[in-house]
Design a protein around this motif. Structure first.
Motif, PDB file in Angstrom:
ATOM      1  N   CYS A 166       0.828  -1.200   0.000  1.00 27.57           N
ATOM      2  CA  CYS A 166       0.000   0.000   0.000  1.00 27.57           C
ATOM      3  C   CYS A 166       0.860   1.247   0.000  1.00 27.57           C
ATOM      4  O   CYS A 166       2.055   1.210   0.327  1.00 27.57           O
ATOM      5  CB  CYS A 166      -0.964   0.009   1.191  1.00 27.57           C
ATOM      6  N   ILE A 167       0.244   2.361  -0.392  1.00 27.73           N
ATOM      7  CA  ILE A 167       0.833   3.678  -0.202  1.00 27.73           C
ATOM      8  C   ILE A 167      -0.160   4.474   0.642  1.00 27.73           C
ATOM      9  O   ILE A 167      -1.367   4.254   0.549  1.00 27.73           O
ATOM     10  CB  ILE A 167       1.127   4.409  -1.525  1.00 27.73           C
ATOM     11  N   ALA A 168       0.354   5.362   1.494  1.00 28.31           N
ATOM     12  CA  ALA A 168      -0.517   6.108   2.407  1.00 28.31           C
ATOM     13  C   ALA A 168      -0.004   7.527   2.570  1.00 28.31           C
ATOM     14  O   ALA A 168       1.208   7.776   2.505  1.00 28.31           O
ATOM     15  CB  ALA A 168      -0.561   5.414   3.764  1.00 28.31           C
ATOM     16  N   VAL A 169      -0.926   8.445   2.785  1.00 33.91           N
ATOM     17  CA  VAL A 169      -0.566   9.850   2.997  1.00 33.91           C
ATOM     18  C   VAL A 169      -1.252  10.359   4.256  1.00 33.91           C
ATOM     19  O   VAL A 169      -2.342   9.890   4.617  1.00 33.91           O
ATOM     20  CB  VAL A 169      -0.963  10.736   1.792  1.00 33.91           C
ATOM     21  N   PRO A 170      -0.636  11.317   4.950  1.00 36.01           N
ATOM     22  CA  PRO A 170      -1.262  11.871   6.142  1.00 36.01           C
ATOM     23  C   PRO A 170      -2.385  12.827   5.785  1.00 36.01           C
ATOM     24  O   PRO A 170      -2.398  13.421   4.709  1.00 36.01           O
ATOM     25  CB  PRO A 170      -0.101  12.612   6.819  1.00 36.01           C
ATOM     26  N   ILE A 171      -3.311  12.980   6.703  1.00 33.38           N
ATOM     27  CA  ILE A 171      -4.355  14.004   6.594  1.00 33.38           C
ATOM     28  C   ILE A 171      -3.961  15.120   7.552  1.00 33.38           C
ATOM     29  O   ILE A 171      -3.938  14.921   8.771  1.00 33.38           O
ATOM     30  CB  ILE A 171      -5.733  13.434   6.961  1.00 33.38           C
ATOM     31  N   LEU A 172      -3.609  16.277   6.999  1.00 33.92           N
ATOM     32  CA  LEU A 172      -3.068  17.372   7.793  1.00 33.92           C
ATOM     33  C   LEU A 172      -3.940  18.615   7.698  1.00 33.92           C
ATOM     34  O   LEU A 172      -4.561  18.875   6.668  1.00 33.92           O
ATOM     35  CB  LEU A 172      -1.653  17.726   7.320  1.00 33.92           C
TER      36      LEU A 172
END
Length: 277
Positions: free
Chosen positions: A222-228
């Motif tokens: 998987c690839i994941a990104v933060p919610i900022l």
């Protein structure tokens, strides 16, 4: 593998309050809450004998707390099977908490759109005491079997959403979260030391997204990104997950702009949602 991690979870939920003198007030409340955690950690109905063996509570105290929690509908007792499980009142409380404090309701349209556009499994998560709490999940057009389910707790050090969140915590919070990791090996690719995780988090922060290359489950990437928020406040993370049977990491990375755009929109909505009225 999953049984092993459940055992780690059960140990993490061990009741510190039982070392206090038994009395009314906060000590008793803490014991009752720890007992609820213990029952929940089994993820199935559990007998009194198992709870007695797993906890440090005296037999009489455990029986009294179980009776009180059952009377308050926080636990339910099956007389035929002689087992305890989580009660209906907890379901109601959890639903209210989910609506009031979870990212899930406001992120739902973005998660739905991502799943429809990309066609792969989408996860939404938050940090919970250094671990990953899955808030929502949309399965792919071709569903794949994996550990993640809404409401489940998972390790942060070897999951994409976990590393995406850890990498964007302020310095002291990262150090504290790293000390909360168990560093159990799940696969040959699992990061099993603080040093390895710290190096991975530095790389994650530099490129702006995290990668899970079969670190938690064989065959799952998987690839994941933060919610900022606008000031860098961390709200959670979202990810795209796939199976190595038909995808490579580069296939997931091709969707990175779409994933980043969704995370940005959720972050903006979360900023407004949590602003004081």
């Amino acid at each position: 593998m999953l049984a092993s991690y459940a055992q780690v979870n059960r140990g993490a939920f061990h009741m510190k309050a039982v070392q206090q003198r038994e009395r009314t007030g906060p000590g008793t409340v803490a014991k009752a809450l720890s007992l609820l955690d213990l029952v929940a950690s089994y993820e199935r109905p559990v007998r009194f004998t198992a709870l007695l063996k797993a906890s440090a509570l005296p037999k009489a105290t455990l029986h009294r707390l179980l009776q009180t929690l059952t009377e308050q509908r926080l636990l339910v007792y099956n007389e035929e099977m002689q087992t305890y499980g989580l009660g209906s009142r907890l379901v109601s409380l959890a639903h209210t908490a989910w609506q009031q404090f979870s990212l899930a309701p406001l992120a739902r349209p973005y998660i739905d759109a991502l799943a429809e556009t990309i066609g792969e499994t989408i996860h939404l998560a938050q940090l919970d005491n250094g671990h990953v709490l899955y808030l929502d999940k949309r399965s792919a057009g071709q569903p794949i079997a994996m550990y993640s389910q809404t409401g489940k707790i998972a390790p942060a050090y070897c999951t994409g959403v976990g590393k995406a969140m850890l990498a964007f915590l302020p310095g002291p919070a990262i150090d504290r979260a790293i000390t909360q990791q168990s560093f159990e090996r799940f696969t040959a690719a699992t990061l099993v030391s603080p040093e390895a995780l710290e190096a991975d988090l530095r790389l994650t922060a530099q490129r702006g997204y995290a990668i899970d290359n079969q670190e938690h489950e064989e065959g799952i990437i998987c690839i994941a990104v933060p919610i900022l928020g606008s000031m860098g406040r961390l709200f959670g993370a979202i990810s795209i997950t796939g199976s190595t049977a038909r995808l490579a990491l580069s296939d997931l990375e091709a969707h990175l702009p779409t994933l980043l755009a969704a995370a940005e929109q959720i972050g903006k909505d979360a900023q407004i949602w949590q602003a004081p009225s």
